[in-house]
Design an enzyme around this catalytic site. Sequence first.
Site, PDB file in Angstrom:
ATOM      1  N   HIS A  36       0.876  -1.169   0.000  1.00  0.00           N
ATOM      2  CA  HIS A  36       0.000   0.000   0.000  1.00  0.00           C
ATOM      3  C   HIS A  36       0.918   1.225   0.000  1.00  0.00           C
ATOM      4  CE1 HIS A  36      -2.694  -2.759   2.375  1.00  0.00           C
ATOM      5  NE2 HIS A  36      -3.641  -2.162   1.697  1.00  0.00           N
ATOM      6  N   ASP A  84       1.965   2.179   3.581  1.00  0.00           N
ATOM      7  CA  ASP A  84       2.772   1.333   4.468  1.00  0.00           C
ATOM      8  C   ASP A  84       4.211   1.302   3.989  1.00  0.00           C
ATOM      9  OD1 ASP A  84       2.789  -0.974   2.578  1.00  0.00           O
ATOM     10  OD2 ASP A  84       0.730  -1.255   3.267  1.00  0.00           O
ATOM     11  N   GLU A  96     -10.880  -6.578  -4.785  1.00  0.00           N
ATOM     12  CA  GLU A  96     -10.754  -7.622  -3.755  1.00  0.00           C
ATOM     13  C   GLU A  96     -12.019  -7.624  -2.895  1.00  0.00           C
ATOM     14  OE1 GLU A  96      -6.994  -7.612  -1.622  1.00  0.00           O
ATOM     15  OE2 GLU A  96      -8.026  -8.246   0.198  1.00  0.00           O
ATOM     16  N   HIS A 139     -11.690 -13.383   3.599  1.00  0.00           N
ATOM     17  CA  HIS A 139     -12.829 -12.563   3.181  1.00  0.00           C
ATOM     18  C   HIS A 139     -13.963 -13.455   2.678  1.00  0.00           C
ATOM     19  CE1 HIS A 139      -9.982  -8.885   2.266  1.00  0.00           C
ATOM     20  NE2 HIS A 139      -9.918  -9.312   3.519  1.00  0.00           N
ATOM     21  N   ASP A 152      -5.367 -13.604  -2.432  1.00  0.00           N
ATOM     22  CA  ASP A 152      -4.730 -13.227  -1.178  1.00  0.00           C
ATOM     23  C   ASP A 152      -4.838 -14.457  -0.293  1.00  0.00           C
ATOM     24  OD1 ASP A 152      -3.933 -10.753  -1.914  1.00  0.00           O
ATOM     25  OD2 ASP A 152      -5.005  -9.660  -0.354  1.00  0.00           O
ATOM     26  N   ASP A 209     -11.489 -11.089  10.705  1.00  0.00           N
ATOM     27  CA  ASP A 209     -10.450 -11.285   9.701  1.00  0.00           C
ATOM     28  C   ASP A 209      -9.107 -11.525  10.407  1.00  0.00           C
ATOM     29  OD1 ASP A 209      -9.398 -11.311   7.169  1.00  0.00           O
ATOM     30  OD2 ASP A 209      -9.507  -9.154   6.848  1.00  0.00           O
ATOM     31  N   ASP A 236      -6.565 -13.241   9.397  1.00  0.00           N
ATOM     32  CA  ASP A 236      -5.420 -13.211   8.463  1.00  0.00           C
ATOM     33  C   ASP A 236      -4.304 -14.172   8.859  1.00  0.00           C
ATOM     34  OD1 ASP A 236      -6.440 -11.396   6.671  1.00  0.00           O
ATOM     35  OD2 ASP A 236      -5.479  -9.646   7.562  1.00  0.00           O
ATOM     36  N   ASP A 250      -1.376 -12.362   2.192  1.00  0.00           N
ATOM     37  CA  ASP A 250      -1.949 -11.277   3.008  1.00  0.00           C
ATOM     38  C   ASP A 250      -2.255 -11.901   4.373  1.00  0.00           C
ATOM     39  OD1 ASP A 250      -3.024  -9.033   4.010  1.00  0.00           O
ATOM     40  OD2 ASP A 250      -4.655  -8.827   2.555  1.00  0.00           O
TER      41      ASP A 250
HETATM   42  C1  XUL Z   1      -7.804  -6.093   4.234  1.00  0.00           C
HETATM   43  C2  XUL Z   1      -7.059  -6.559   3.062  1.00  0.00           C
HETATM   44  C3  XUL Z   1      -6.181  -5.547   2.405  1.00  0.00           C
HETATM   45  C4  XUL Z   1      -6.082  -5.673   0.929  1.00  0.00           C
HETATM   46  C5  XUL Z   1      -5.269  -4.598   0.277  1.00  0.00           C
HETATM   47  O1  XUL Z   1      -8.645  -7.020   4.776  1.00  0.00           O
HETATM   48  O2  XUL Z   1      -7.140  -7.706   2.687  1.00  0.00           O
HETATM   49  O3  XUL Z   1      -4.927  -5.585   3.002  1.00  0.00           O
HETATM   50  O4  XUL Z   1      -5.522  -6.896   0.561  1.00  0.00           O
HETATM   51  O5  XUL Z   1      -5.733  -3.324   0.583  1.00  0.00           O
HETATM   52 CO    CO Z   2      -6.151  -8.754   1.178  1.00  0.00          CO
END
Ligand code: XUL
Ligand code: CO
Length: 438
Positions: A102, A105, A233, A272, A297, A308, A310, A340
């Site tokens: 991003h 970041d 996404e 997601h 991702d 989420d 992750d 991700d």
């Molecule tokens: C947030 C997410 C983000 C996107 C990019 O849930 O997945 O990091 O992948 O903005």
């Molecule tokens: Co993502």
Amino acid sequence: MAKAAFPNIAPIQYEGPLSKNPLAFKWYNPDEMIEGRSMKEHLRFSVVYWHTMCGDGSDMFGWGTWNRPWNNASKPLEQAKRRVPVFFEFCEKLGAPFFAFHDRDLAPHGSTLRQSNEYFDTIVNLVKAEMKRTGVRLLWGTAQNFAHPRYMHGAATSCNADAFAFAAAQVKKALEVTHELKGEGYVFWGGREGYSTLLNTDMKREMDHLGAFMHMAVDHKKKIGFKGPFYIEPKPKEPTKHQYDSDAAACLNFLRQYDLLEHFQLNIETNHAWLAGHTMEHELEVAGAAGALGSIDANMGDVFLGWDTDQFPTDLYLTARSMLSVMKFGGFTTGGVNFDAKLRRESFELDDMFHAHIAGMDAFARGLKIAAAIRQDGRLSDFVKNRYRSWDSGIGAKIEAGKVGFKELEKYALDLGEVSTNESGRQEQLEALINSFI
Ligand code: XUL
Ligand code: CO
């Protein structure tokens, strides 16, 4: 050259399934050929800058736990500079061919947009040099249009036109940088594009604005000559109660409605999909069937936690079924397997960065091998083909060819008397078949 951030870690090598070395690949063997393509080309692994470099293990109940030795600069820009060589040393030692970022970041927020852009350019110059040195490439770039308070009501779907303008400026710049770094694609994730309550929301107007925003992005992409795909996404909620890009089907509908489909593919994220109440393979099939499966991702959630999380993807059923769907639609071209994913708060030691990525890469490598073996075996695809054989001739073929309507079908059904040709769906048998390859 900067002092090594991981002096005790040598480049990670493939040692095979019998290896007991935790800092080696057991399954990911980059040059091994599968269905005529190397594993490296099939999987196109990518490391994310945000979790890997900017995460600190904090959650909504506690402070960070990771305490990275390079996060010790007093000024944000200095801090951002220190992260760059660390990140590329990490990717290089891991053998990850790609990364994703991003804008905010990679480089910090400035006090004005002009200053933010200057910070961004400063860091991008360092990134460029490291990309050249290591050969690590950019899978995709994106703009972080959700963290700053100015985006409290959304970015492209904000009630405030000034926020829309700011978001446009940020995407313009992030797209130009992605192009400059020869990114393979560009992602839109609608961080706060949604609502917390419909009581204060003009949904139709917000969606129209989002459509207009995407058209502006397409125009700019053409103007600067960026050839990679745009990806959306999907995510159904979090941080908002409802995100407009809620799942693959909703994204495709949005793209169709606003005449954007030819310019976009989807970047499907496992956690997601789960938040949307879908499996990963469901989302991949929806995207693939529309010819819009772009990238993934790679992560996973926790079935007992409804947010989420992750987590790094280590579930072989998940990776095997994901790869079955990806391969069914021809594999990745510009996309890849982008981690991700973030370490658990408790996995705070430096080596965990490697252990987590190795775990994810090995799980996907194994998933790829399992998927290839299932495809080679052919029983699963034969079963599905055979299940639909009533459409290959007779009345089924006539329906598919558009040769009959309700009138002819009524006559057919009246003459038929009853449907006596149903056969078992064999779900349990097929689940066992998959198990026999794992
Ligand atoms: C947030 C997410 C983000 C996107 C990019 O849930 O997945 O990091 O992948 O903005
Ligand atoms: Co993502």
